[in-house]
Design a protein around this motif. Structure first.
Motif, PDB file in Angstrom:
ATOM      1  N   ARG A  54       0.835  -1.211   0.000  1.00  0.00           N
ATOM      2  CA  ARG A  54       0.000   0.000   0.000  1.00  0.00           C
ATOM      3  C   ARG A  54       0.864   1.254   0.000  1.00  0.00           C
ATOM      4  O   ARG A  54       0.514   2.257  -0.628  1.00  0.00           O
ATOM      5  CB  ARG A  54      -0.925   0.000   1.217  1.00  0.00           C
ATOM      6  CG  ARG A  54      -2.071  -0.992   1.153  1.00  0.00           C
ATOM      7  CD  ARG A  54      -3.139  -0.660   2.184  1.00  0.00           C
ATOM      8  NE  ARG A  54      -2.619  -0.719   3.548  1.00  0.00           N
ATOM      9  CZ  ARG A  54      -2.624  -1.811   4.306  1.00  0.00           C
ATOM     10  NH1 ARG A  54      -3.105  -2.954   3.820  1.00  0.00           N
ATOM     11  NH2 ARG A  54      -2.155  -1.772   5.531  1.00  0.00           N
ATOM     12  N   ARG A  55       1.991   1.194   0.688  1.00  0.00           N
ATOM     13  CA  ARG A  55       2.818   2.401   0.829  1.00  0.00           C
ATOM     14  C   ARG A  55       3.813   2.575  -0.299  1.00  0.00           C
ATOM     15  O   ARG A  55       4.051   3.695  -0.763  1.00  0.00           O
ATOM     16  CB  ARG A  55       3.564   2.366   2.165  1.00  0.00           C
ATOM     17  CG  ARG A  55       4.417   3.599   2.413  1.00  0.00           C
ATOM     18  CD  ARG A  55       4.674   3.821   3.869  1.00  0.00           C
ATOM     19  NE  ARG A  55       5.195   5.160   4.113  1.00  0.00           N
ATOM     20  CZ  ARG A  55       5.185   5.761   5.282  1.00  0.00           C
ATOM     21  NH1 ARG A  55       4.650   5.164   6.323  1.00  0.00           N
ATOM     22  NH2 ARG A  55       5.687   6.978   5.437  1.00  0.00           N
ATOM     23  N   PHE A  56       4.436   1.469  -0.746  1.00  0.00           N
ATOM     24  CA  PHE A  56       5.557   1.574  -1.683  1.00  0.00           C
ATOM     25  C   PHE A  56       5.278   0.999  -3.068  1.00  0.00           C
ATOM     26  O   PHE A  56       6.080   1.188  -3.978  1.00  0.00           O
ATOM     27  CB  PHE A  56       6.797   0.861  -1.107  1.00  0.00           C
ATOM     28  CG  PHE A  56       7.237   1.375   0.224  1.00  0.00           C
ATOM     29  CD1 PHE A  56       7.856   2.607   0.343  1.00  0.00           C
ATOM     30  CD2 PHE A  56       7.022   0.637   1.378  1.00  0.00           C
ATOM     31  CE1 PHE A  56       8.267   3.092   1.581  1.00  0.00           C
ATOM     32  CE2 PHE A  56       7.427   1.107   2.618  1.00  0.00           C
ATOM     33  CZ  PHE A  56       8.048   2.340   2.717  1.00  0.00           C
ATOM     34  N   GLY A  57       4.176   0.275  -3.214  1.00  0.00           N
ATOM     35  CA  GLY A  57       3.916  -0.402  -4.477  1.00  0.00           C
ATOM     36  C   GLY A  57       4.513  -1.800  -4.464  1.00  0.00           C
ATOM     37  O   GLY A  57       5.335  -2.148  -3.618  1.00  0.00           O
ATOM     38  N   TYR A  58       4.113  -2.607  -5.434  1.00  0.00           N
ATOM     39  CA  TYR A  58       4.505  -4.024  -5.460  1.00  0.00           C
ATOM     40  C   TYR A  58       6.011  -4.217  -5.601  1.00  0.00           C
ATOM     41  O   TYR A  58       6.607  -5.051  -4.930  1.00  0.00           O
ATOM     42  CB  TYR A  58       3.786  -4.738  -6.612  1.00  0.00           C
ATOM     43  CG  TYR A  58       2.333  -5.024  -6.330  1.00  0.00           C
ATOM     44  CD1 TYR A  58       1.948  -6.133  -5.590  1.00  0.00           C
ATOM     45  CD2 TYR A  58       1.346  -4.170  -6.798  1.00  0.00           C
ATOM     46  CE1 TYR A  58       0.608  -6.399  -5.332  1.00  0.00           C
ATOM     47  CE2 TYR A  58       0.000  -4.409  -6.544  1.00  0.00           C
ATOM     48  CZ  TYR A  58      -0.364  -5.529  -5.805  1.00  0.00           C
ATOM     49  OH  TYR A  58      -1.679  -5.768  -5.534  1.00  0.00           O
ATOM     50  N   VAL A  59       6.646  -3.466  -6.485  1.00  0.00           N
ATOM     51  CA  VAL A  59       8.059  -3.707  -6.778  1.00  0.00           C
ATOM     52  C   VAL A  59       8.928  -3.415  -5.559  1.00  0.00           C
ATOM     53  O   VAL A  59       9.736  -4.246  -5.121  1.00  0.00           O
ATOM     54  CB  VAL A  59       8.510  -2.866  -7.984  1.00  0.00           C
ATOM     55  CG1 VAL A  59      10.017  -3.001  -8.185  1.00  0.00           C
ATOM     56  CG2 VAL A  59       7.768  -3.300  -9.246  1.00  0.00           C
ATOM     57  N   ASN A  60       8.790  -2.221  -4.989  1.00  0.00           N
ATOM     58  CA  ASN A  60       9.612  -1.870  -3.833  1.00  0.00           C
ATOM     59  C   ASN A  60       9.286  -2.727  -2.625  1.00  0.00           C
ATOM     60  O   ASN A  60      10.180  -3.098  -1.852  1.00  0.00           O
ATOM     61  CB  ASN A  60       9.445  -0.391  -3.492  1.00  0.00           C
ATOM     62  CG  ASN A  60      10.263   0.503  -4.393  1.00  0.00           C
ATOM     63  OD1 ASN A  60      11.384   0.177  -4.755  1.00  0.00           O
ATOM     64  ND2 ASN A  60       9.706   1.642  -4.783  1.00  0.00           N
ATOM     65  N   ALA A  61       8.015  -3.067  -2.455  1.00  0.00           N
ATOM     66  CA  ALA A  61       7.639  -3.931  -1.338  1.00  0.00           C
ATOM     67  C   ALA A  61       8.289  -5.302  -1.473  1.00  0.00           C
ATOM     68  O   ALA A  61       8.783  -5.874  -0.494  1.00  0.00           O
ATOM     69  CB  ALA A  61       6.124  -4.060  -1.256  1.00  0.00           C
ATOM     70  N   ALA A  62       8.304  -5.814  -2.696  1.00  0.00           N
ATOM     71  CA  ALA A  62       8.942  -7.118  -2.929  1.00  0.00           C
ATOM     72  C   ALA A  62      10.446  -7.037  -2.670  1.00  0.00           C
ATOM     73  O   ALA A  62      11.047  -7.963  -2.111  1.00  0.00           O
ATOM     74  CB  ALA A  62       8.680  -7.577  -4.357  1.00  0.00           C
ATOM     75  N   GLY A  63      11.061  -5.926  -3.062  1.00  0.00           N
ATOM     76  CA  GLY A  63      12.491  -5.751  -2.826  1.00  0.00           C
ATOM     77  C   GLY A  63      12.827  -5.682  -1.347  1.00  0.00           C
ATOM     78  O   GLY A  63      13.826  -6.250  -0.892  1.00  0.00           O
ATOM     79  N   GLN A  64      11.980  -4.995  -0.572  1.00  0.00           N
ATOM     80  CA  GLN A  64      12.188  -4.928   0.879  1.00  0.00           C
ATOM     81  C   GLN A  64      11.986  -6.291   1.525  1.00  0.00           C
ATOM     82  O   GLN A  64      12.752  -6.688   2.416  1.00  0.00           O
ATOM     83  CB  GLN A  64      11.227  -3.906   1.484  1.00  0.00           C
ATOM     84  CG  GLN A  64      11.539  -2.469   1.107  1.00  0.00           C
ATOM     85  CD  GLN A  64      10.536  -1.494   1.700  1.00  0.00           C
ATOM     86  OE1 GLN A  64       9.518  -1.892   2.259  1.00  0.00           O
ATOM     87  NE2 GLN A  64      10.827  -0.209   1.583  1.00  0.00           N
TER      88      GLN A  64
END
Length: 260
Positions: A54-64
């Motif tokens: 919700r906060r960062f989007g799918y790509v950045n969330a997956a990277g984190q």
């Protein structure tokens, strides 16, 4: 307890558990035999992932999330260094069995609020736990002190020690003992302590190092809270909220700067 003795004030630690919180708990227990622990269940990875999406989007969330998984997996290879940090500071990450522990689903649940009301702590310490809700803070009638493994306000949030190194700000690799308010690491500062990581330290060992150097300042803060002599100061300077590093960013800084 003898008939004329005065009971030790209750110091209540709120945590989700783990090696690093245990170092702090054991270190405090030596000075405060009335210490107790309320341990919550860590938030599930699925809940964390949904929040990050919700906060960062799918790509950045997956990277984190990938970095979090790598951190958990890789920590076993840093076990010797983590244990050495504990020994160097006269600490142990194994919970002292004499410390009473109550378990709750969440520190923000009514069950946790009821425990606080029953235990009547003189001071509450938070370490490695979820953000306390407004209702939880309202249910705690004493100072709440947090161990934040970074220097506030420049490195609020997560992985602050790592981000200080990546930012070329090695003089601000350290930790902050601060009062808890409704913001994220925005409470008034009680103590700050800085150190220099060893050449082989990394994101797997930074938290242990920063926790170990924080035990004595936290002990002093708890002592001051019990005696009503806290002297909080408002942190100054630029304020920034940081989050977990995506795995590609971690690899880039590791390969180009040697900061892992």
């Amino acid at each position: 307890m003898s008939s004329g003795s005065v009971p030790s004030p209750t110091v209540l630690v709120l945590t989700s558990g783990g090696f690093n919180p245990n170092m702090l708990i054991n270190g405090l227990f030596r000075s405060f035999p009335g210490l107790r622990v309320v341990e919550e269940q860590p938030e599930s990875k699925s809940v964390l992932l949904k929040r990050r999406i919700r906060r960062f989007g799918y790509v950045n969330a997956a990277g984190q999330l990938a970095t979090m998984v790598l951190s958990r997996f890789g920590k076993r290879f840093a076990e010797d260094r983590i244990q050495a940090i504990a020994r160097e500071h006269g600490l142990s990450g194994e919970r002292d069995p004499r410390v009473p522990v109550d378990h709750v689903e969440s520190l923000n649940d009514a069950a946790a609020h009821a425990l606080v009301a029953r235990l009547k702590p003189a001071v509450v310490v938070t370490v490695s736990c979820r953000i306390l809700s407004k209702a939880t803070l309202a249910a705690i009638p004493c100072p709440v002190i947090n161990l934040h493994s970074a220097i506030n306000p420049a490195y609020r949030g997560q992985m602050g020690g790592y981000w200080a190194l990546v930012s070329g700000d090695r003089d601000n690799f350290g930790s902050t003992i601060h009062l808890v308010d409704e913001g994220v690491d925005t409470g008034a500062v009680l103590h700050q302590v800085r150190t220099t990581p060893a050449r082989g330290d990394s994101m797997w060992t930074y938290p242990a190092l920063l926790t170990a150097i924080s035990v004595d300042p936290m002990r002093q803060a708890v002592e001051d809270a019990i005696h009503g002599t806290l002297k909080p100061t408002q942190a100054t300077g630029p304020s920034h909220l940081w989050f977990n590093v995506p795995i590609w960013t971690w690899l880039y800084h590791g390969l180009t700067k040697g900061i892992w």
